[in-house]
Motif scaffolding. Structure first.
Motif, short mmCIF file in Angstrom:
data_model
loop_
_atom_site.label_atom_id
_atom_site.label_comp_id
_atom_site.label_asym_id
_atom_site.label_seq_id
_atom_site.Cartn_x
_atom_site.Cartn_y
_atom_site.Cartn_z
N VAL A 32 62.08 59.59 48.35
CA VAL A 32 61.81 61.00 48.06
C VAL A 32 62.02 61.19 46.57
O VAL A 32 63.09 60.90 46.04
N MET A 33 60.98 61.66 45.90
CA MET A 33 61.02 61.82 44.45
C MET A 33 61.07 63.29 44.07
O MET A 33 60.30 64.11 44.59
N LEU A 34 61.95 63.63 43.14
CA LEU A 34 61.94 64.98 42.57
C LEU A 34 60.87 65.02 41.48
O LEU A 34 61.02 64.43 40.42
N SER A 35 59.78 65.71 41.78
CA SER A 35 58.68 65.86 40.85
C SER A 35 58.59 67.33 40.43
O SER A 35 59.59 68.05 40.47
N SER A 36 57.42 67.78 40.04
CA SER A 36 57.28 69.14 39.53
C SER A 36 55.88 69.67 39.77
O SER A 36 54.91 68.91 39.79
N ALA A 37 55.79 70.97 39.93
CA ALA A 37 54.49 71.62 39.86
C ALA A 37 53.86 71.21 38.54
O ALA A 37 54.54 71.15 37.51
N GLY A 38 52.59 70.90 38.55
CA GLY A 38 51.90 70.44 37.35
C GLY A 38 51.81 68.94 37.24
O GLY A 38 51.10 68.41 36.38
N ALA A 39 52.51 68.21 38.13
CA ALA A 39 52.50 66.75 38.04
C ALA A 39 51.16 66.14 38.43
O ALA A 39 50.98 64.93 38.32
N ASP A 40 50.24 66.96 38.89
CA ASP A 40 48.89 66.47 39.19
C ASP A 40 48.05 66.31 37.93
O ASP A 40 46.97 65.72 37.98
N SER A 41 48.55 66.84 36.80
CA SER A 41 47.75 66.85 35.56
C SER A 41 48.41 66.04 34.44
O SER A 41 49.60 66.20 34.20
N PRO A 42 47.64 65.22 33.73
CA PRO A 42 48.18 64.48 32.60
C PRO A 42 48.05 65.23 31.27
O PRO A 42 48.40 64.71 30.22
N VAL A 43 47.53 66.45 31.31
CA VAL A 43 47.33 67.22 30.08
C VAL A 43 47.93 68.62 30.22
O VAL A 43 48.03 69.17 31.31
N GLU A 44 48.36 69.19 29.10
CA GLU A 44 48.88 70.56 29.01
C GLU A 44 50.06 70.81 29.95
O GLU A 44 50.23 71.91 30.46
N THR A 45 50.89 69.81 30.15
CA THR A 45 52.05 70.01 31.02
C THR A 45 53.37 69.60 30.35
O THR A 45 54.43 69.66 30.99
N GLY A 46 53.32 69.18 29.09
CA GLY A 46 54.54 68.87 28.36
C GLY A 46 55.34 67.75 29.00
O GLY A 46 54.81 66.69 29.34
N PRO A 47 56.65 67.97 29.22
CA PRO A 47 57.50 66.90 29.77
C PRO A 47 57.12 66.50 31.19
O PRO A 47 57.51 65.43 31.65
N ILE A 48 56.36 67.35 31.89
CA ILE A 48 55.94 67.05 33.26
C ILE A 48 55.02 65.83 33.29
O ILE A 48 54.89 65.16 34.31
N LYS A 49 54.39 65.51 32.15
CA LYS A 49 53.49 64.36 32.10
C LYS A 49 54.19 63.07 32.51
O LYS A 49 53.57 62.17 33.09
#
Length: 292
Positions: free
Chosen positions: A105-122
């Protein structure tokens, strides 16, 4: 079940470990700090002290585990932040494969589907791709919203300037999350007997920034607290002046832009904007006031 919890005794990992222990599971908590050992053991968990950059340490710790909760530290240095985050995920993946762990089980984030315009979420975008390649491990990606506790960083601005703000407008809807709600969701997912790769959004509330100002302001005696939309330049300058490293400030500005354009929220909205957390903005406001 034998479950490994990463994240030391942080805002999510500690309540997660406590819940799993209360349910009778055999819990090992990974921490890089020897000073945390006694506190971890006082909870009723085993302590594994070492670095997540050490794959050998991770393999040894993961061996025999039924499930692993994997999260990367919130601060991965002052430079190469996205790369360092992604590398931490690669270390976990290598260790999980070598130790033959069947459930992750991984702690991810909303926005993790995108490699652009997401800052540290990338960094989390890249980790999700790596975990998707694990052949013999079922994975659940817990995509969390914007952490309520990030609002604690706005306390000096509220006190000194009488405003709260960011580089996105007051009318864009932002998914919000409390670490306690993440811990509850993680505890549920870790004991599930599932297959394949799955995404679960963990969102406690979904609100607009004008609500952030109204609800948090009212909680600290300023019901007229305004939300101010900063330019990207103003947002960057403010963070650097507050002592944030330049690269991290650049990434946070980019994430704010992603919230402004909707990139961060896009998949969450397309999945039906699921909100299943219990702690609403008004509930968090009491916690905010206690820190003010």
């Amino acid at each position: 079940m034998k479950i490994i919890v990463t994240g030391s005794l942080g805002n999510t990992a500690k309540p997660l470990a406590q819940q799993l222990i209360s349910e009778g599971h055999d819990i090992t908590v990974i921490s890089s700090s020897e000073a945390k050992k006694s506190e971890i053991e006082s909870l009723g968990a085993k302590a594994a002290i070492g670095s997540i950059t050490d794959v050998g340490f991770l393999v040894k710790t993961f061996e025999g585990a039924d499930a692993v909760f994997a999260m990367t530290p919130p601060v991965m240095g002052e430079t190469h932040i996205v790369e360092n985050t992604a590398n931490a995920g690669k270390n976990y993946a290598e260790a999980i494969a070598k130790a033959n762990v069947k459930r992750l089980v991984m702690l991810s984030s909303a926005g993790a589907d995108s490699p652009v315009e997401t800052g540290p979420i990338k960094g989390l975008y890249h980790i999700e791709k790596v975990y998707n390649g694990l052949e013999n491990t079922s994975v659940t990606f817990l995509r969390a919203g914007y952490f309520y506790i990030n609002f604690f960083n706005d306390i000096p601005l509220i006190k000194n300037a009488g405003i709260i703000g960011g580089n996105y407008p007051e009318n864009v809807s932002i998914p919000l999350t409390h670490p306690v709600d993440i811990a509850k969701a993680a505890a549920e997912e870790l004991v599930k007997n599932t297959t394949g790769k799955n995404i679960r959004y963990v969102v406690s509330d979904s609100r607009v920034p004008s609500d952030f100002a109204k609800v948090l302001g009212s909680a600290v005696g300023n019901s007229a607290l305004p939300w101010v939309e900063f330019t990207d330049e103003q947002s960057f300058d403010g963070m650097v002046q507050a002592g944030l490293p330049q690269e991290m400030a650049e990434l946070y500005v980019e994430m704010g832009k992603g919230m402004r354009t909707g990139v961060v929220q896009k998949d969450f909205i397309e999945q039906g904007s699921p909100v299943d957390g219990e702690i609403k903005l008004e509930d968090f406001a009491k916690e905010f006031a206690s820190k003010f």
